[in-house]
Design an enzyme around this catalytic site. Structure first.
Site, PDB file in Angstrom:
ATOM      1  N   SER A  99       0.824  -1.659   0.056  1.00 15.51           N
ATOM      2  CA  SER A  99      -0.055  -0.021   0.024  1.00 15.51           C
ATOM      3  C   SER A  99       0.113   1.212  -0.194  1.00 15.51           C
ATOM      4  O   SER A  99       1.349   0.976  -1.293  1.00 15.51           O
ATOM      5  CB  SER A  99      -0.560  -0.183   1.616  1.00 15.51           C
ATOM      6  OG  SER A  99      -2.185   1.395   1.078  1.00 15.51           O
ATOM      7  N   ASP A 130      -8.309  -3.237  -7.330  1.00 11.38           N
ATOM      8  CA  ASP A 130      -7.854  -2.752  -5.732  1.00 11.38           C
ATOM      9  C   ASP A 130      -8.498  -1.791  -5.371  1.00 11.38           C
ATOM     10  O   ASP A 130      -9.109  -0.577  -5.606  1.00 11.38           O
ATOM     11  CB  ASP A 130      -6.736  -1.417  -6.125  1.00 11.38           C
ATOM     12  CG  ASP A 130      -6.183  -1.457  -4.572  1.00 11.38           C
ATOM     13  OD1 ASP A 130      -4.516  -1.980  -4.182  1.00 11.38           O
ATOM     14  OD2 ASP A 130      -6.233  -0.221  -3.831  1.00 11.38           O
ATOM     15  N   HIS A 190      -6.616  -5.640  -1.387  1.00 13.53           N
ATOM     16  CA  HIS A 190      -5.325  -4.802  -1.258  1.00 13.53           C
ATOM     17  C   HIS A 190      -4.819  -5.255  -0.679  1.00 13.53           C
ATOM     18  O   HIS A 190      -4.957  -5.935   1.231  1.00 13.53           O
ATOM     19  CB  HIS A 190      -6.510  -3.060  -0.899  1.00 13.53           C
ATOM     20  CG  HIS A 190      -5.395  -2.066  -0.571  1.00 13.53           C
ATOM     21  ND1 HIS A 190      -4.968  -1.508  -1.710  1.00 13.53           N
ATOM     22  CD2 HIS A 190      -4.626  -2.075   0.475  1.00 13.53           C
ATOM     23  CE1 HIS A 190      -3.903  -0.492  -1.150  1.00 13.53           C
ATOM     24  NE2 HIS A 190      -4.250  -0.733   0.419  1.00 13.53           N
TER      25      HIS A 190
END
Length: 399
Positions: free
Chosen positions: A179, A277, A345
């Site tokens: 991330s 995502d 994610h």
């Protein structure tokens, strides 16, 4: 049949029918203690609240004793004084509030059956406490409040702390992140290489860090303006790739986006991302500001609830991601890629998505296998999934 033979037969049948015993290594969770960087203050490296930065190190062993994997922690960003002050009072802005022990799993696991290529490496989790993907260098003070935007110095302090612990003699190294931590790898990959021996094999991996400069459903550049405010507040521009910022003048802040930074990275690079995502779906494509009446509410919770227009919009987002990666796909001879069609994610730190019997697969290959094939040069590893809803191996993370 004699009584002895009968007893032997029963014992054999019981042994075959009994469930496999899980050995102690599989049962044991890999708990790794936090290390505060005591010398960080000497170069002004502080978390948002002024606390010392930290990492967790699990030592390598055997054939992996001189190999290193560094993983940037993720956790979003803060883009104004209010949000950064709030962040400074949490684990995202201060080591004072962080867990002092972390469970290492997925790409950080020390179990050969769960992480076959990197299990015996020195594995490091770099804690995230600055709010700008380890790239800022500024200070805010107004007499009552003080905030340290020192992500760039935190990165440097941690590297300097690890070099004498063996990183400086590494044979192989992989810089990865998830991330906001995945975004950090784009901005520190080439610098990481400069700290290691010239003959070391050094590569980088971004997991869920390929944030797109895309318009939202209201045709606004919501993420572009958000990133610009992060970059401006935290003094990031001076730490971005200078070739990139020169090429995008007078908009150098655009280089915070991976799609603009990637062409200038010289180190071998692997991009792991889902085409749908979840963070980007909810914050770039359909941020709350673009859907005030909640027309996308049910679709955000379950793609099966999306109508035809919404599905077409999601497919358009996937196409844009693949378009931005086309040059990398075709021309990068040392790069790797794994773009699956899951609603997720971050997939490298969770065991169920990294490497498990039911892990997501693209062309019958797990993420772990794809990354390993690329890193060790076993075969070309550029996997692109078919469009939703073709992949039934996904572990979707909506909700």
């Amino acid at each position: 049949m004699s009584a002895c033979a009968f007893i032997r037969l029963v014992l054999v049948l019981l042994t075959c029918a009994a469930p496999r015993r899980i050995n102690s290594q599989e049962e044991r969770r890999d708990l790794v203690k936090m290390t505060l960087v005591q010398n960080a203050s000497s170069i002004g490296a502080y978390c948002l609240d002024g606390s010392l930065p930290a990492y967790h190190l699990d030592r390598g062993f055997g054939a992996g004793a001189r190999n290193w994997l560094l993983q940037f922690e993720g956790g979003g960003w803060c883009n104004d004084i209010k949000s950064c002050l709030e962040r400074a009072a949490t684990r995202r802005g201060s080591t004072r509030y962080m867990s002092k022990v972390e469970v290492f799993s997925g790409i950080l696991s020390n179990n050969a059956s769960l992480n076959p290529d990197f299990y015996n490496w020195n594995r490091v989790k770099i804690r995230y406490c600055d709010g700008a993907s380890f790239a800022g260098d500024a200070v805010f003070k107004n007499g009552t409040s003080l905030l340290y935007f020192r992500g760039q110095r935190i990165w440097r302090a941690i590297i300097l702390d690890l070099l004498p612990k063996g990183l400086g003699q590494a044979n192989k190294a992989l810089l990865s992140g998830c991330s906001a931590g995945g975004l950090a790898t784009f901005h520190h990959c080439d610098d990481f290489t400069t700290h290691l021996p010239r003959n070391a094999s050094v590569k980088c991996l971004s997991d869920a860090g390929f944030f797109l400069d895309a318009r939202d459903i209201a045709m606004n550049h919501t993420m572009r303006y958000f990133f610009k405010s992060v970059v401006t507040l935290q003094g990031v521009v001076k730490n971005l790739n200078t070739n990139c910022t020169s090429s995008l003048s007078p908009y150098p802040e655009q280089c915070f986006f991976p799609q603009y930074a990637l062409p200038y990275i010289r180190t071998p690079y692997f991009i792991l991302n889902t085409a749908y995502d979840v963070y980007q779906f909810h914050h770039i494509l359909v941020p709350p500001s673009a859907d005030p009446n909640g027309h996308w509410y049910h679709c955000k919770l379950n793609p099966a609830a999306c109508n035809a227009v919404q599905i077409n919009t999601l497919q358009g987002f996937r196409r844009y991601m693949l378009e931005t990666l086309q040059n990398f796909l075709v021309n990068s001879t040392r790069g790797g890629m794994y773009i699956n069609s899951c609603f997720a994610h971050c997939q490298s730190e969770s065991q169920d998505t990294w490497f498990a019997p039911d892990s997501p697969r693209v062309h019958n290959k797990t993420i772990s296998e794809a990354v390993g094939d690329w890193y060790f040069g076993r075969k070309v590893s550029k996997e692109i999934d078919c469009a939703y809803p073709c992949n039934n191996s996904c572990h979707n993370q909506l909700g």
